[in-house]
Design an enzyme around this catalytic site. Structure first.
Site, PDB file in Angstrom:
ATOM      1  N   GLY A  12      -1.280  -1.383  12.797  1.00  0.00           N
ATOM      2  CA  GLY A  12      -2.471  -2.488  13.328  1.00  0.00           C
ATOM      3  C   GLY A  12      -1.766  -3.643  13.497  1.00  0.00           C
ATOM      4  O   GLY A  12      -0.569  -4.102  13.630  1.00  0.00           O
ATOM      5  N   ASN A  92      -6.397  -0.107   7.335  1.00  0.00           N
ATOM      6  CA  ASN A  92      -7.548  -1.144   7.336  1.00  0.00           C
ATOM      7  C   ASN A  92      -8.533  -1.078   6.090  1.00  0.00           C
ATOM      8  O   ASN A  92      -8.910   0.273   5.650  1.00  0.00           O
ATOM      9  CB  ASN A  92      -8.648  -0.955   8.759  1.00  0.00           C
ATOM     10  CG  ASN A  92      -8.636   0.286   9.372  1.00  0.00           C
ATOM     11  OD1 ASN A  92      -7.844   1.145   9.161  1.00  0.00           O
ATOM     12  ND2 ASN A  92      -9.747   0.364   9.862  1.00  0.00           N
ATOM     13  N   THR A  93      -8.949  -1.923   5.677  1.00  0.00           N
ATOM     14  CA  THR A  93      -9.727  -2.102   4.394  1.00  0.00           C
ATOM     15  C   THR A  93     -11.148  -2.723   4.855  1.00  0.00           C
ATOM     16  O   THR A  93     -11.506  -3.795   4.401  1.00  0.00           O
ATOM     17  CB  THR A  93      -9.248  -2.634   3.198  1.00  0.00           C
ATOM     18  OG1 THR A  93      -8.838  -3.953   3.726  1.00  0.00           O
ATOM     19  CG2 THR A  93      -8.035  -1.896   2.792  1.00  0.00           C
ATOM     20  N   SER A 132      -2.068  -3.878   2.889  1.00  0.00           N
ATOM     21  CA  SER A 132      -3.280  -4.299   3.238  1.00  0.00           C
ATOM     22  C   SER A 132      -3.952  -5.216   2.195  1.00  0.00           C
ATOM     23  O   SER A 132      -3.585  -4.987   0.937  1.00  0.00           O
ATOM     24  CB  SER A 132      -4.364  -2.875   3.332  1.00  0.00           C
ATOM     25  OG  SER A 132      -3.636  -2.076   3.865  1.00  0.00           O
ATOM     26  N   PHE A 228      -9.386 -19.915   0.059  1.00  0.00           N
ATOM     27  CA  PHE A 228      -9.127 -21.397   0.100  1.00  0.00           C
ATOM     28  C   PHE A 228      -8.947 -21.884   1.569  1.00  0.00           C
ATOM     29  O   PHE A 228      -9.463 -22.873   1.775  1.00  0.00           O
ATOM     30  CB  PHE A 228      -7.861 -21.828  -0.626  1.00  0.00           C
ATOM     31  CG  PHE A 228      -7.992 -22.261  -1.933  1.00  0.00           C
ATOM     32  CD1 PHE A 228      -8.546 -21.491  -2.925  1.00  0.00           C
ATOM     33  CD2 PHE A 228      -7.659 -23.431  -2.404  1.00  0.00           C
ATOM     34  CE1 PHE A 228      -8.666 -21.741  -4.253  1.00  0.00           C
ATOM     35  CE2 PHE A 228      -7.767 -23.857  -3.724  1.00  0.00           C
ATOM     36  CZ  PHE A 228      -8.277 -22.848  -4.794  1.00  0.00           C
ATOM     37  N   GLY A 275     -12.822 -16.978  12.240  1.00  0.00           N
ATOM     38  CA  GLY A 275     -13.294 -15.483  12.399  1.00  0.00           C
ATOM     39  C   GLY A 275     -11.962 -14.673  11.714  1.00  0.00           C
ATOM     40  O   GLY A 275     -11.595 -15.152  10.966  1.00  0.00           O
ATOM     41  N   CYS A 278      -9.941 -11.081   8.227  1.00  0.00           N
ATOM     42  CA  CYS A 278      -9.736 -11.286   6.774  1.00  0.00           C
ATOM     43  C   CYS A 278     -10.428 -12.470   5.873  1.00  0.00           C
ATOM     44  O   CYS A 278     -11.094 -11.975   4.832  1.00  0.00           O
ATOM     45  CB  CYS A 278      -8.115 -11.977   6.347  1.00  0.00           C
ATOM     46  SG  CYS A 278      -7.198 -10.186   6.651  1.00  0.00           S
ATOM     47  N   LYS A 341      -9.072 -16.640  17.779  1.00  0.00           N
ATOM     48  CA  LYS A 341      -8.331 -17.885  17.771  1.00  0.00           C
ATOM     49  C   LYS A 341      -7.283 -17.742  19.010  1.00  0.00           C
ATOM     50  O   LYS A 341      -7.176 -16.521  19.551  1.00  0.00           O
ATOM     51  CB  LYS A 341      -7.639 -18.182  16.454  1.00  0.00           C
ATOM     52  CG  LYS A 341      -6.575 -17.030  16.373  1.00  0.00           C
ATOM     53  CD  LYS A 341      -6.146 -17.167  14.742  1.00  0.00           C
ATOM     54  CE  LYS A 341      -4.838 -18.086  14.654  1.00  0.00           C
ATOM     55  NZ  LYS A 341      -4.024 -17.841  13.490  1.00  0.00           N
TER      56      LYS A 341
HETATM   57  P1  ADP Z   1      -4.957  -4.649   9.990  1.00  0.00           P
HETATM   58  O1  ADP Z   1      -5.320  -5.853  10.747  1.00  0.00           O
HETATM   59  O2  ADP Z   1      -5.070  -4.681   8.523  1.00  0.00           O
HETATM   60  O3  ADP Z   1      -3.563  -4.185  10.413  1.00  0.00           O
HETATM   61  P2  ADP Z   1      -5.894  -2.557  11.757  1.00  0.00           P
HETATM   62  O4  ADP Z   1      -7.359  -1.920  11.911  1.00  0.00           O
HETATM   63  O5  ADP Z   1      -5.178  -3.355  12.955  1.00  0.00           O
HETATM   64  O6  ADP Z   1      -5.820  -3.139  10.282  1.00  0.00           O
HETATM   65  O7  ADP Z   1      -4.600  -1.464  11.534  1.00  0.00           O
HETATM   66  C1  ADP Z   1      -5.007  -0.265  10.588  1.00  0.00           C
HETATM   67  C2  ADP Z   1      -4.573   1.125  11.151  1.00  0.00           C
HETATM   68  O8  ADP Z   1      -4.625   1.918  10.243  1.00  0.00           O
HETATM   69  C3  ADP Z   1      -5.482   1.556  12.341  1.00  0.00           C
HETATM   70  O9  ADP Z   1      -4.542   1.628  13.371  1.00  0.00           O
HETATM   71  C4  ADP Z   1      -5.827   2.988  11.918  1.00  0.00           C
HETATM   72  O10 ADP Z   1      -5.851   4.010  12.856  1.00  0.00           O
HETATM   73  C5  ADP Z   1      -4.731   3.220  10.794  1.00  0.00           C
HETATM   74  N1  ADP Z   1      -5.106   4.209   9.864  1.00  0.00           N
HETATM   75  C6  ADP Z   1      -6.297   4.244   8.972  1.00  0.00           C
HETATM   76  N2  ADP Z   1      -6.058   5.267   8.160  1.00  0.00           N
HETATM   77  C7  ADP Z   1      -4.935   5.959   8.288  1.00  0.00           C
HETATM   78  C8  ADP Z   1      -4.260   7.046   7.867  1.00  0.00           C
HETATM   79  N3  ADP Z   1      -4.682   7.864   6.711  1.00  0.00           N
HETATM   80  N4  ADP Z   1      -3.339   7.390   8.201  1.00  0.00           N
HETATM   81  C9  ADP Z   1      -2.438   6.814   9.310  1.00  0.00           C
HETATM   82  N5  ADP Z   1      -2.984   5.584   9.725  1.00  0.00           N
HETATM   83  C10 ADP Z   1      -4.350   5.386   9.320  1.00  0.00           C
END
Ligand code: ADP
Length: 467
Positions: A12, A92-93, A132, A228, A275, A278, A341
């Site tokens: 991501g 992603n979290t 993350s 912050f 926005g 995070c 942004k």
């Molecule tokens: P960030 O901004 O934190 O990079 P994103 O949503 O852009 O977050 O990217 C997170 C990526 O992680 C997504 O493309 C999602 O498909 C991938 N992902 C989530 N869980 C898994 C997993 N178990 N194995 C592989 N990829 C995963």
């Protein structure tokens, strides 16, 4: 341990640029980014470099240079885990949308799935790096899963939070203010793991800028940094409203206070609101953590940063309605910008979404132009709110590929993102083709008030009082 193979789970906004820069700066390390999202991996492997899933200035060039050399994108998660000595988790979290901590706590489902997968696959010792943003003490959860479900191999957990800013990710990664690495500093193995990651970064970052701490300090530093930064935006936004009422100009106030070296000039632009994926999530997380320890005053303090941000978005749309004679029903309003942004195609938590939703509730018709955000994304953002049907969203809001077309015949133009190109438009031409009086609501303070007024616009700039 000398690192030769890195695997990153999650392709991501964080994983993609970070790993591309590591691959560029460390030609001796093979970096494999894996994701379960096949379309995303396909896009990263596209030969049309305009189609990469993440737009960041300079990123396409780095991917062009490194892809196939020592940077690889793949859906074969198990294989990449097996081959790597070091595994970054960049999934992603999101904020939880269900159950306990709903709307506040981080949803660690994806992290846990990763940990279980690593545990299942790993046949040699591995260093697992949290990339993350995570709530404090997640590392112990990951460690517990790894140790209890693994094949008897050793795992070291590091926290290496990412401080890059979207829009300048590549520059931030190449020249970071600092790199932070947290590890289990009480054991020899923990210290060695920290050292391996320090070595990776020392390929291009001076050692003095690589900080090492214990795990919890590192995890909490990330949340603190974002809290912050967001707090500065909410502080200046709260001032913007006071400026408007009193006849002050928030840009003048920002400049005046920013020259105080204790305050500093950065991050003092008033806007329609912050926005990005995070800020809100991390503060909610911090609030949740504080509450769970019974620290209610600290929780309330940080929560206020979010409340001001919500207020700022609502205030902007309320002002549009009020100025357009208390009704926007059936009126056309152009949105310049949808990304949260400039210089990014990321729209997560973008204030444009909330402002659009508010105006659609007032039955406005909206035409959107953003230089980088695609139509599909804009509709997905609106549909996600569930305020109205997908058909209604598509009939009330149109996405245009040309800014002049978006502004054609509208009652008002609202600037929602600070894209540089907006300043250079032929505003006389836009004015000529608009309904009169022609209103411009500049939610980013990017246009020139005198110039806009001399063309004939009724021009509102956020934080600029007219009294
Ligand atoms: P960030 O901004 O934190 O990079 P994103 O949503 O852009 O977050 O990217 C997170 C990526 O992680 C997504 O493309 C999602 O498909 C991938 N992902 C989530 N869980 C898994 C997993 N178990 N194995 C592989 N990829 C995963």
């Amino acid at each position: 341990m000398k690192i030769k193979n890195i695997c990153c789970i999650g392709a991501g906004y964080v994983g993609g640029p970070t790993m591309a820069v590591i691959a560029k700066q460390c030609p001796g390390i093979k970096v494999t980014i894996v994701d379960i999202n096949e379309a995303r991996i396909l896009a990263w492997n596209s030969n049309n470099f305009d189609d990469l899933p993440v737009f960041e200035p300079g990123l396409a060039e780095i991917v062009k240079e490194t892809r196939g050399r020592n940077l690889f994108f793949s859906t074969e998660v198990d294989k990449a885990i097996d081959e790597a000595e070091m595994i970054f988790i960049s999934v992603n979290t999101p904020t939880k949308t269900y159950g306990k901590g709903k709307g506040m706590a981080a949803d660690l489902k994806y992290i846990e799935l990763c940990a279980r997968q690593i545990a299942r696959v790993a046949k040699q010792d591995k260093i697992v790096v949290e990339k993350s943003t995570l709530p404090v003490r997640t590392a112990s959860a990951i460690k517990s899963i790894l140790d209890n479900t693994g094949n008897g191999v050793q795992f070291q957990i590091l926290s290496n939070p990412e401080f890059l800013a979207e829009g300048t990710a590549v520059q931030d990664l190449l020249n970071p203010d600092r790199v932070l690495i947290g590890g289990d500093t009480s054991t020899k193995e923990g210290n060695e793991a920290v050292k391996s990651l320090v070595e990776v970064y020392s390929n291009w970052i001076p050692l003095a800028q690589i900080l090492t701490t214990n795990l919890w300090s590192s995890e909490l530093s990330k949340l603190t940094a974002n809290a912050f930064l967001a707090q500065r935006v909410s502080s200046i936004n709260a001032m913007s409203e006071i400026c408007e009422e009193t006849g002050a100009d928030v840009q003048e106030v920002s400049k005046a206070i920013g020259m105080d070296s204790r305050i500093g000039p950065k991050f003092l632009n008033a806007s329609v609101g912050f926005g990005g994926s995070c800020f809100q999530k991390d503060i909610l997380n911090l609030v949740y953590i504080a509450k769970s320890y019974g620290l209610n005053e600290a929780a309330d303090y940080w929560e206020q940063v979010i409340l001001i941000n919500e207020h700022q978005k609502n205030r902007f749309s309320d002002n549009i309605v009020k100025t357009l004679y208390n009704t926007v029903s059936g009126k056309n309003i152009a949105f310049l910008g949808w990304a949260f942004k400039k210089d990014t195609n990321d729209t997560r938590e973008s204030p444009a979404i909330k402002v659009a939703d508010n105006l659609l509730n007032e039955q406005a018709l909206i035409s959107v132009y953003d230089p980088k955000v695609i139509e599909e994304r804009i509709y997905a953002d609106l549909d996600y709110l569930n305020t109205r049907s997908e058909e209604e969203n598509r009939s009330l809001l149109k996405v245009m590929t040309n800014p002049y077309q978006a502004c054609d015949n509208v009652h008002a133009v609202a600037v929602l993102t600070e894209w540089d190109e907006f300043k250079d438009y032929d505003w006389k031409k836009i004015y000529a083709n608009m309904q009169k009086p022609a209103f411009v609501f500049d939610g980013r303070g990017v246009l020139n008030k005198e110039a806009m007024e001399s063309i004939g616009f009724v021009y509102y700039k956020i934080g600029s009082g007219s009294k």
